[in-house]
Design an enzyme around this catalytic site. Structure first.
Site, PDB file in Angstrom:
ATOM      1  N   ARG A  70       0.843  -1.190   0.000  1.00  0.00           N
ATOM      2  CA  ARG A  70       0.000   0.000   0.000  1.00  0.00           C
ATOM      3  C   ARG A  70       0.888   1.253   0.000  1.00  0.00           C
ATOM      4  O   ARG A  70       1.968   1.256   0.575  1.00  0.00           O
ATOM      5  CB  ARG A  70      -0.905   0.015   1.228  1.00  0.00           C
ATOM      6  CG  ARG A  70      -2.044  -0.977   1.150  1.00  0.00           C
ATOM      7  CD  ARG A  70      -2.964  -0.882   2.334  1.00  0.00           C
ATOM      8  NE  ARG A  70      -2.328  -1.293   3.569  1.00  0.00           N
ATOM      9  CZ  ARG A  70      -1.776  -0.485   4.451  1.00  0.00           C
ATOM     10  NH1 ARG A  70      -1.810   0.817   4.282  1.00  0.00           N
ATOM     11  NH2 ARG A  70      -1.215  -0.965   5.537  1.00  0.00           N
ATOM     12  N   TYR A 211      -1.385  -3.396  -6.872  1.00  0.00           N
ATOM     13  CA  TYR A 211      -1.115  -4.234  -5.702  1.00  0.00           C
ATOM     14  C   TYR A 211      -2.142  -4.090  -4.577  1.00  0.00           C
ATOM     15  O   TYR A 211      -2.480  -2.973  -4.174  1.00  0.00           O
ATOM     16  CB  TYR A 211       0.265  -3.916  -5.127  1.00  0.00           C
ATOM     17  CG  TYR A 211       0.849  -5.074  -4.359  1.00  0.00           C
ATOM     18  CD1 TYR A 211       1.628  -6.014  -5.015  1.00  0.00           C
ATOM     19  CD2 TYR A 211       0.595  -5.262  -3.012  1.00  0.00           C
ATOM     20  CE1 TYR A 211       2.156  -7.107  -4.339  1.00  0.00           C
ATOM     21  CE2 TYR A 211       1.114  -6.343  -2.322  1.00  0.00           C
ATOM     22  CZ  TYR A 211       1.908  -7.268  -2.990  1.00  0.00           C
ATOM     23  OH  TYR A 211       2.416  -8.351  -2.319  1.00  0.00           O
ATOM     24  N   HIS A 240     -10.820  -1.997  11.473  1.00  0.00           N
ATOM     25  CA  HIS A 240      -9.731  -2.850  10.989  1.00  0.00           C
ATOM     26  C   HIS A 240      -9.522  -3.958  12.015  1.00  0.00           C
ATOM     27  O   HIS A 240      -8.575  -3.935  12.795  1.00  0.00           O
ATOM     28  CB  HIS A 240      -8.474  -1.970  10.858  1.00  0.00           C
ATOM     29  CG  HIS A 240      -7.336  -2.617  10.141  1.00  0.00           C
ATOM     30  ND1 HIS A 240      -6.030  -2.198  10.280  1.00  0.00           N
ATOM     31  CD2 HIS A 240      -7.286  -3.634   9.245  1.00  0.00           C
ATOM     32  CE1 HIS A 240      -5.249  -2.922   9.509  1.00  0.00           C
ATOM     33  NE2 HIS A 240      -5.974  -3.808   8.885  1.00  0.00           N
ATOM     34  N   SER A 262      -1.287  -3.462  10.424  1.00  0.00           N
ATOM     35  CA  SER A 262      -0.964  -4.434   9.387  1.00  0.00           C
ATOM     36  C   SER A 262       0.272  -5.253   9.764  1.00  0.00           C
ATOM     37  O   SER A 262       1.224  -4.710  10.308  1.00  0.00           O
ATOM     38  CB  SER A 262      -0.691  -3.703   8.079  1.00  0.00           C
ATOM     39  OG  SER A 262      -1.741  -2.825   7.809  1.00  0.00           O
ATOM     40  N   CYS A 264       0.744  -7.526  12.027  1.00  0.00           N
ATOM     41  CA  CYS A 264       1.009  -7.748  13.455  1.00  0.00           C
ATOM     42  C   CYS A 264       0.295  -9.012  13.945  1.00  0.00           C
ATOM     43  O   CYS A 264       0.002  -9.128  15.135  1.00  0.00           O
ATOM     44  CB  CYS A 264       0.565  -6.551  14.287  1.00  0.00           C
ATOM     45  SG  CYS A 264       1.662  -5.157  14.177  1.00  0.00           S
ATOM     46  N   ASP A 287      -9.619  -9.411   8.914  1.00  0.00           N
ATOM     47  CA  ASP A 287      -9.079  -8.070   8.650  1.00  0.00           C
ATOM     48  C   ASP A 287     -10.061  -6.934   8.928  1.00  0.00           C
ATOM     49  O   ASP A 287      -9.631  -5.875   9.350  1.00  0.00           O
ATOM     50  CB  ASP A 287      -8.604  -7.999   7.187  1.00  0.00           C
ATOM     51  CG  ASP A 287      -7.690  -6.812   6.916  1.00  0.00           C
ATOM     52  OD1 ASP A 287      -6.851  -6.507   7.775  1.00  0.00           O
ATOM     53  OD2 ASP A 287      -7.808  -6.198   5.843  1.00  0.00           O
ATOM     54  N   ARG A 379       2.077 -12.016  -0.581  1.00  0.00           N
ATOM     55  CA  ARG A 379       0.727 -12.311  -0.072  1.00  0.00           C
ATOM     56  C   ARG A 379       0.142 -13.580  -0.686  1.00  0.00           C
ATOM     57  O   ARG A 379       0.500 -13.977  -1.778  1.00  0.00           O
ATOM     58  CB  ARG A 379      -0.205 -11.137  -0.438  1.00  0.00           C
ATOM     59  CG  ARG A 379       0.189  -9.804   0.171  1.00  0.00           C
ATOM     60  CD  ARG A 379      -0.257  -9.687   1.599  1.00  0.00           C
ATOM     61  NE  ARG A 379       0.065  -8.391   2.178  1.00  0.00           N
ATOM     62  CZ  ARG A 379      -0.678  -7.797   3.112  1.00  0.00           C
ATOM     63  NH1 ARG A 379      -1.781  -8.356   3.561  1.00  0.00           N
ATOM     64  NH2 ARG A 379      -0.300  -6.643   3.620  1.00  0.00           N
TER      65      ARG A 379
HETATM   66  C1  OXD Z   1      -3.104  -4.417   5.518  1.00  0.00           C
HETATM   67  C2  OXD Z   1      -3.763  -5.559   4.874  1.00  0.00           C
HETATM   68  O1  OXD Z   1      -2.114  -3.897   4.988  1.00  0.00           O
HETATM   69  O2  OXD Z   1      -4.681  -6.121   5.472  1.00  0.00           O
HETATM   70  O3  OXD Z   1      -3.577  -4.025   6.597  1.00  0.00           O
HETATM   71  O4  OXD Z   1      -3.407  -5.914   3.744  1.00  0.00           O
HETATM   72 MN    MN Z   2      -5.328  -5.067   7.209  1.00  0.00          MN
END
Ligand code: OXD
Ligand code: MN
Length: 596
Positions: A70, A211, A240, A262, A264, A287, A379
Site C-alpha cells: 500500500r 497491488y 480494521h 498491518s 502484526c 481483517d 501475499r
Molecule cells: C493491511 C492488509 O495492509 O490487510 O492491513 O493488507
Molecule cells: Mn489489514
C-alpha cells in the site's frame, strides 16, 4: 455484455468511464468459474501468471519492484474542507484532485479490456452488506476480487434499478500503444499513483498501482475508508478488526473483535488454534469488521470480505496451520519465491529453504543470497471458505454479538502482555493511543514506532478526532451491553532481543483470561494503566515459560510509562481543539495515576 444491468446509474457510469479511458473492450464480470479460468489462462499465456504444479488451481504473480505494498503517501481523503480529513490523512481539494486524475485517466486503458466487477461487501442479502462496482483494467484484480468479495451477475440483480452502489474506478495506468508488448506487471511510476477517496460522494478513484489494497478496492478503500465515513454518518462501525469465536470448555461462545496494525498477526489470531485443553476457536474474519447495534442492544459484527489477503512470510504450520491449509489450492500467490518443483516458498515458512529457487524478482536464488527470496509483503489470496477453522456462522447475515474488543501493536518494550481497560472511556483511550513498530505492509521505514490509533491510522476516512468521538458515542449507546476492552502486546522482547512470550496458539491463554473476566470469574489487579492479571491468573499449564518471563510480561514499569506521556501528548496535540475532551480527561487521569 453477458447480462443486462438494470441499474441506470451503473450503465451510465460504465459508459462514461469507457469514453474517458478508451479501453479496447468492455467486459461485465459474471463471477463464474469459467470466467476466472479464462482470465487466468490468458494471464498464463501472457507470462503474467505462473501455474503451480504443487498447488491445484493456484498461480504465482510477480509484481513490479516499485509496486509491492500500500502507498500511504499517495493515498488521499478528499473532503470539502481539509479539517474534515484531519491530520492523519493526505488531503487535496476535490476539484483539484479530480482534475489531476481525470487527466491521468484520459485514454489510460488503451490496448486493454475494461472489466466491470459488481461486488458485495458482506453476504448478499445481509442487512449489513453493501454493494460496490469496481471498474478495472487489470485481470489480476478481477481474479483477486472474485476471491476476496462476492462478485458478478447475482450482485447486479440484487442492486435493482435505482439502488445506490459505491463506484470504484481503478486503472493500472499503463496504456498499450498498438503493437507494444505488455510487461508481466504493468503499473505507473510512483509519482503517478493515486489512491483517492471522495467521501462526500462515496467515490473511489485509484490509479497507477495493481497491488493489494491499492487495487482491490473493496478492501481498504471501500470497507474501511469509505465505510468508516458512512458508519459515522449512519451510527455503526467499520473497523480494521479480525473476528474470532472462542468456545470455552463449558460451551459458552465468546466473540472477539481485535484491531492490530498491518502485519502484526491479525490473520494468525483470527485462525488461532488454542493451546489450552478444552477451548476451541473458529474464524469469522481476519481483517475487517462491520458492526451495528442489534435489536437486543448488543453490537453485532459481520466480516464484509469473502477471502484472505494474508502476509505470506512468517506463515508456517507452527505460526498458522489453518492459513497453510487454506492456501493449498485455488490460491493466488504474489511475490513469493518459486521452487524448482513448481511450488512456492517464503522466509519463515517453517520448512528448509530450497537449494535453488527463483526469487520474487525472477532471479536465481539460493540460501545465502543477499536478498530475501520472497518479498516481506508477499501475499496469498485464498477463499475464506477453504479455511478449516472457518466458523459455520461466518456468513450469518445478522452477524455475531461481540463480547470483547482487543487493541494492540508490536512493541518490544514497555507495554505488558495484557491490560484490561478500566471502563469504556479508558478503552477508547487505549485504542486512541495504540502504538506499533512499523512493518513491510506499507512502503516506508520498517521498525519505527508510530501511534496507530485503533489500527486505523491508514484507513480512517475522516478526521480521526471525530472518529474518537464516534467511539465514545457508540459506547454511550451500548451502555452496559458494550464489549469489554483489552490491550495486548504479543511482541515483548528481552534486552538481548529474545521473545518473552511464545505467541500464536499460546495467545489463547490470554484470551481465556479475558473470557473469565467477562464472566466475573477471576480477579485482576488495578494498576495505573489498567487491570492486569496476577502472575498465577493465566493458565500456563504445559507451557515451559521461565517465571521471570511472566513476571516481566505483567510488570508495569511506572518510569517507562511516565516516559510515554510526552509522546501521547504530542500525538493528541495533532488533533488540536477537535480532540474529544473525554480523551484529554483520560490523559490527565493516567498522568495522575502514574504520579500518585
Ligand atoms: C493491511 C492488509 O495492509 O490487510 O492491513 O493488507
Ligand atoms: Mn489489514
Amino acid at each position: 455484455m453477458a447480462y443486462e444491468a438494470k441499474n441506470r446509474k451503473l450503465r451510465e457510469w460504465v459508459e462514461e468511464v469507457a469514453t474517458l479511458c478508451h479501453p479496447d473492450e468492455v467486459h461485465w464480470c459474471d463471477g463464474s468459474k469459467a470466467e476466472y479460468d479464462l482470465l487466468m489462462a490468458q494471464m498464463v499465456a501472457a507470462g503474467a501468471a505462473i501455474p503451480l504444479e504443487k498447488r491445484r488451481n493456484s498461480f504465482l504473480f510477480r509484481s513490479d519492484p516499485s509496486d509491492v505494498a500500500r502507498v500511504e503517501d499517495r493515498t488521499y481523503i478528499s473532503t470539502p474542507n481539509e479539517e474534515d480529513a484531519g491530520p492523519t490523512n493526505n488531503w487535496v481539494a476535490e476539484d483539484e484532485l479530480k482534475r489531476t486524475m481525470l487527466n491521468l485517466y484520459e485514454g489510460c486503458m488503451r490496448g486493454r479490456t475494461l472489466y466491470v466487477i459488481p461486488f458485495s461487501m458482506g453476504p448478499l442479502g445481509s442487512p449489513m452488506a453493501k454493494i460496490g462496482v469496481e471498474i478495472t483494467d487489470s485481470p489480476y484484480v478481477v481474479c483477486n476480487m472474485q476471491i476476496m468479495t462476492r462478485i458478478g451477475e447475482k450482485v447486479v440483480e440484487a442492486l435493482g434499478e435505482d439502488d445506490e452502489f459505491v463506484p470504484c474506478l481503478h486503472s493500472i495506468g499503463a496504456p498499450l500503444e498498438p503493437g507494444e508488448e505488455d510487461v508481466p506487471w504493468p503499473c505507473a511510476p510512483m509519482e503517478k499513483k493515486y489512491i483517492s477517496h471522495f467521501t462526500r460522494e462515496n467515490l473511489i478513484w485509484s490509479f497507477g498501482s495493481g497491488y493489494g489494497g491499492n487495487a482491490l478496492l473493496g478492501k481498504k478503500c471501500f470497507a474501511l475508508r469509505i465505510a468508516s465515513a458512512m458508519a459515522r454518518r449512519e451510527g455503526w462501525m467499520a473497523e480494521h478488526m479480525l473476528i474470532l469465536r472462542l468456545i470455552s470448555p463449558k460451551g459458552r461462545r465468546y466473540h472477539i473483535a481485535a484491531a492490530f496494525p498491518s502485519a502484526c498477526g491479525k490473520t494468525n489470531l483470527a485462525m488461532l488454534q488454542p493451546a489450552i485443553p478444552g477451548w476451541k476457536a473458529e474464524c469469522i474474519g481476519d481483517d475487517i469488521a462491520w458492526m451495528k447495534i442489534g435489536p437486543d442492544g448488543r453490537l453485532y459484527a459481520i466480516n464484509p470480505e469473502a477471502g484472505f489477503f494474508g502476509v505470506a512470510p512468517g506463515t508456517s504450520y507452527q505460526s498458522n496451520p489453518m492459513a497453510m491449509e487454506t492456501c493449498k489450492e485455488n490460491t493466488i500467490l504474489t511475490n513469493c519465491a518459486l521452487t524448482d518443483d513448481g511450488d512456492i516458498w517464503w522466509e519463515g515458512m517453517g520448512v528448509p529453504a530450497p537449494a535453488h529457487a527463483i526469487d520474487w524478482k525472477g532471479r536465481d536464488w539460493s540460501p545465502g543470497s543477499a536478498e530475501p527470496a520472497a518479498h516481506p509483503n508477499a501475499r496469498f489470496t485464498a477463499p475464506a471458505a477453504q479455511c478449516p477453522a472457518i466458523s459455520s456462522d461466518w456468513e450469518k447475515p445478522d452477524g455475531v454479538p461481540i463480547d470483547i474488543f482487543i487493541f494492540g501493536g508490536r512493541r518490544s518494550g514497555v507495554v505488558p502482555l495484557v491490560t484490561e481497560a478500566l471502563d469504556w472511556d479508558h478503552g477508547v483511550f487505549l485504542g486512541a493511543t495504540a502504538s506499533s513498530e512499523t512493518t513491510a505492509a506499507n512502503i516506508g521505514e520498517v521498525g519505527k514506532l508510530r501511534r496507530d490509533p485503533f489500527a486505523m491510522q491508514p484507513f480512517c476516512g475522516y478526521n480521526m478526532a471525530d472518529y474518537f468521538q464516534h467511539w465514545f458515542e457508540m459506547g454511550d449507546r451500548l451502555g452496559d451491553k458494550a464489549p469489554r476492552i483489552f490491550y495486548v502486546n504479543w511482541f515483548r522482547k528481552t534486552a538481548e532481543g529474545e521473545w518473552l512470550w511464545p505467541g500464536y496458539g499460546d495467545n489463547s491463554r490470554v484470551l481465556a483470561w479475558m473470557c473469565e473476566r467477562v464472566e466475573g470469574e477471576v480477579e485482576a489487579g488495578e494498576t495505573p494503566i489498567g487491570y492486569l492479571p496476577g502472575e498465577s491468573d493465566l493458565d500456563l499449564g504445559g507451557l515451559d515459560l521461565p517465571p521471570e518471563n511472566i513476571h516481566e510480561l505483567l510488570r508495569v514499569d511506572i518510569e517507562a510509562w511516565r516516559a510515554e506521556l510526552p509522546d501521547i501528548e504530542q500525538h493528541f496535540a495533532r488533533f488540536g481543539e477537535r480532540l474529544p475532551a473525554r480523551l484529554r480527561d483520560q490523559l490527565s487521569g493516567l498522568r495522575e495515576r502514574l504520579e500518585g
